[in-house]
Write a protein that holds these residues in place. Structure first.
Motif, PDB file in Angstrom:
ATOM      1  N   UNK A 322      32.736  55.078  60.417  1.00  0.00           N
ATOM      2  CA  UNK A 322      31.630  55.971  60.780  1.00  0.00           C
ATOM      3  C   UNK A 322      30.331  55.189  60.940  1.00  0.00           C
ATOM      4  N   UNK A 323      30.084  54.246  60.037  1.00  0.00           N
ATOM      5  CA  UNK A 323      28.834  53.476  60.094  1.00  0.00           C
ATOM      6  C   UNK A 323      28.747  52.651  61.372  1.00  0.00           C
ATOM      7  N   UNK A 324      29.810  51.911  61.705  1.00  0.00           N
ATOM      8  CA  UNK A 324      29.741  51.044  62.878  1.00  0.00           C
ATOM      9  C   UNK A 324      29.806  51.847  64.180  1.00  0.00           C
ATOM     10  N   UNK A 325      30.421  53.007  64.160  1.00  0.00           N
ATOM     11  CA  UNK A 325      30.369  53.881  65.338  1.00  0.00           C
ATOM     12  C   UNK A 325      28.915  54.274  65.623  1.00  0.00           C
ATOM     13  N   UNK A 326      28.164  54.597  64.574  1.00  0.00           N
ATOM     14  CA  UNK A 326      26.739  54.922  64.760  1.00  0.00           C
ATOM     15  C   UNK A 326      25.953  53.690  65.205  1.00  0.00           C
ATOM     16  N   UNK A 327      26.237  52.540  64.579  1.00  0.00           N
ATOM     17  CA  UNK A 327      25.507  51.314  64.912  1.00  0.00           C
ATOM     18  C   UNK A 327      25.726  50.895  66.354  1.00  0.00           C
ATOM     19  N   UNK A 328      26.967  51.037  66.843  1.00  0.00           N
ATOM     20  CA  UNK A 328      27.304  50.612  68.200  1.00  0.00           C
ATOM     21  C   UNK A 328      27.169  51.739  69.214  1.00  0.00           C
ATOM     22  N   UNK A 329      26.763  52.931  68.754  1.00  0.00           N
ATOM     23  CA  UNK A 329      26.559  54.078  69.630  1.00  0.00           C
ATOM     24  C   UNK A 329      27.798  54.358  70.475  1.00  0.00           C
TER      25      UNK A 329
END
Length: 438
Positions: A322-329
């Motif tokens: 979830x975190x990296x999905x948000x970070x990488x948009x």
């Protein structure tokens, strides 16, 4: 290259002439370059410092650069990697590309060629670290640790945290801070291994103007910045004798003086230390002061390794996805059953940090909406049955590099073309020739 001064490169190259040339060119381009001349130096440097880019030779005097990169990739996350190879080592370079390296250059090459490749990757920056949150506390061992930290939050005793590298000692220290009466005050973390011995006093205690050459203004140290909060000293075992003596004095007297100053300042922060080494063994070997050890170890707690708490694995993986999905948009990918089985079967020598970095790297490089076992463990991919021709190896390298550019640009063709320093039409034609779909 027009790189910002904050950009940094770790160069692992034993050739003095080539290494010196590359360091000079990169420095002129405003890139902070850390040069290691052997596998051992390179590994030590990468464990202390996560750069924006890594450039490594495959053949090193004390071992294989390929083996080093494959071993460290799980800890490097999405950090771009360029491999330096001789003509006879192209197959090794291709194996590394399949495992997640970004590109390669073949000796001999002009420095400008490497600069051009670095420029195409220079927009990459490590995403912000995931928030600690509530993930990873489900297992009985971590619930027990949390209960101890909750009790310690009511008092100010000094805490020594033990546990393997990457297990989550800083997460535990931050949790202690958050449940204490100091929660609204600063939490200041210090990596003792990353500060040179001669700079430790200035970094921790601060300095006055004119204290040494280059000290143009007063600088508050980390102990002063922590105020009434928490000062977290990580990798405490790496302190040298002089630094150990200064830390002991700080703990004994609960006060300090800025370098070059006369004013005595009180230490208001709570002190938490951490080490992945056996400090008792270090004391017996004469490498760590016994009086300092007892000052630090008023209370000792150990953060268990990830392999001993499989109950936390799914929750942590979901947290990082979830975190990296948000970070990488981008949309959050799914883990299929085979991928989760692969996570459960892995021994996790790098613990939670390894899990985080494997997921970060997989999300940078994966093509589809699901993360497959090969995305999470690219080093396990089977080698090609027959040696590749030089043309096929170059096509494989170009295909992999274009995929990474597309991933970093959110699959936007125009942005990927800009990263690759080619036109959109040229990129489309090359993708068509290489069998790539946007």
């Amino acid at each position: 290259m027009n790189a910002a001064p904050s950009r940094s490169v770790v160069l692992i190259e034993d050739d003095e002439v080539l290494g010196e040339s590359l360091v000079q060119r990169l420095t002129l381009e405003g890139v902070a370059t850390h040069w290691a001349r052997s596998l051992r130096e390179g590994e030590a440097l990468l464990r202390r410092h996560r750069p924006n880019l890594i450039v490594s030779d495959i053949r090193l005097p004390d071992g294989s650069g390929e083996a080093l990169l494959l071993r460290l990739m799980p800890e490097l996350g999405g950090t771009p990697i360029i491999v330096i190879t001789a003509h006879g080592d192209v197959a090794q370079a291709v194996r590394l590309l399949r495992a997640g390296a970004d590109d390669y250059v073949e000796k001999p090459f002009p420095p400008q060629l490497l600069l051009d490749k670095l420029a195409s990757l220079s927009d990459w920056a490590p995403p912000a670290p995931p928030p600690t949150g509530e993930a990873g506390w489900r297992s009985p061992a971590m619930q027990r640790l949390r209960r101890h930290l909750l009790k310690l939050g009511q008092v100010d005793s000094t805490l020594l945290l033990g546990g393997e590298s990457g297990a989550g000692k800083e997460v535990a220290a931050r949790h202690l801070h958050d449940v204490s009466r100091r929660a609204e005050k600063p939490f200041v973390a210090v990596n003792c291994a990353a500060i040179p011995e001669d700079l430790l006093e200035s970094q921790v205690f601060g300095h006055e103007r004119g204290a040494f050459t280059g000290a143009l203004t007063r600088q508050l140290g980390l102990a002063e910045q922590a105020g009434q909060g928490t000062l977290f000293l990580d990798e405490i075992a790496e302190l040298g004798p002089a630094s150990q003596a200064k830390l002991l004095r700080l703990l004994q007297e609960r006060c300090f003086t800025r370098l070059g100053g006369r004013e005595t300042l009180p230490l208001g922060a709570r002190l938490v230390a951490a080490s992945n080494a056996d400090l008792r063994a270090r004391v017996e070997e004469g490498r760590f002061r016994e009086d300092l050890f007892f000052r630090l170890a008023v209370v000792e707690l150990t953060v268990p390794p990830l392999r001993e708490r499989p109950e936390d694995l799914g929750e942590l993986a979901a947290h990082f996805l979830a975190h990296f999905a948000r970070s990488f948009d981008r949309p959050e990918p799914q883990l299929n059953a085979d991928s989760f089985d692969a996570l459960l079967a892995h021994p996790w020598p790098g613990n939670v940090r390894e899990l985080r970095n494997r997921i970060e790297r997989a999300m940078v490089l994966a093509d589809g909406p699901r993360l497959e076992p090969a995305d999470l463990f690219p080093e396990r991919r089977a080698e090609p049955e027959a040696p590749l021709s030089l043309a096929a190896a170059r096509d494989a390298a170009e295909r992999a590099h274009i995929r990474r550019a597309l991933a970093r640009s959110g699959n936007r063709l125009g942005d990927a073309a800009q990263l690759l320093a080619i036109s959109r039409t040229t990129l489309w034609e090359r993708m068509k020739r290489l069998g790539l779909k946007s």
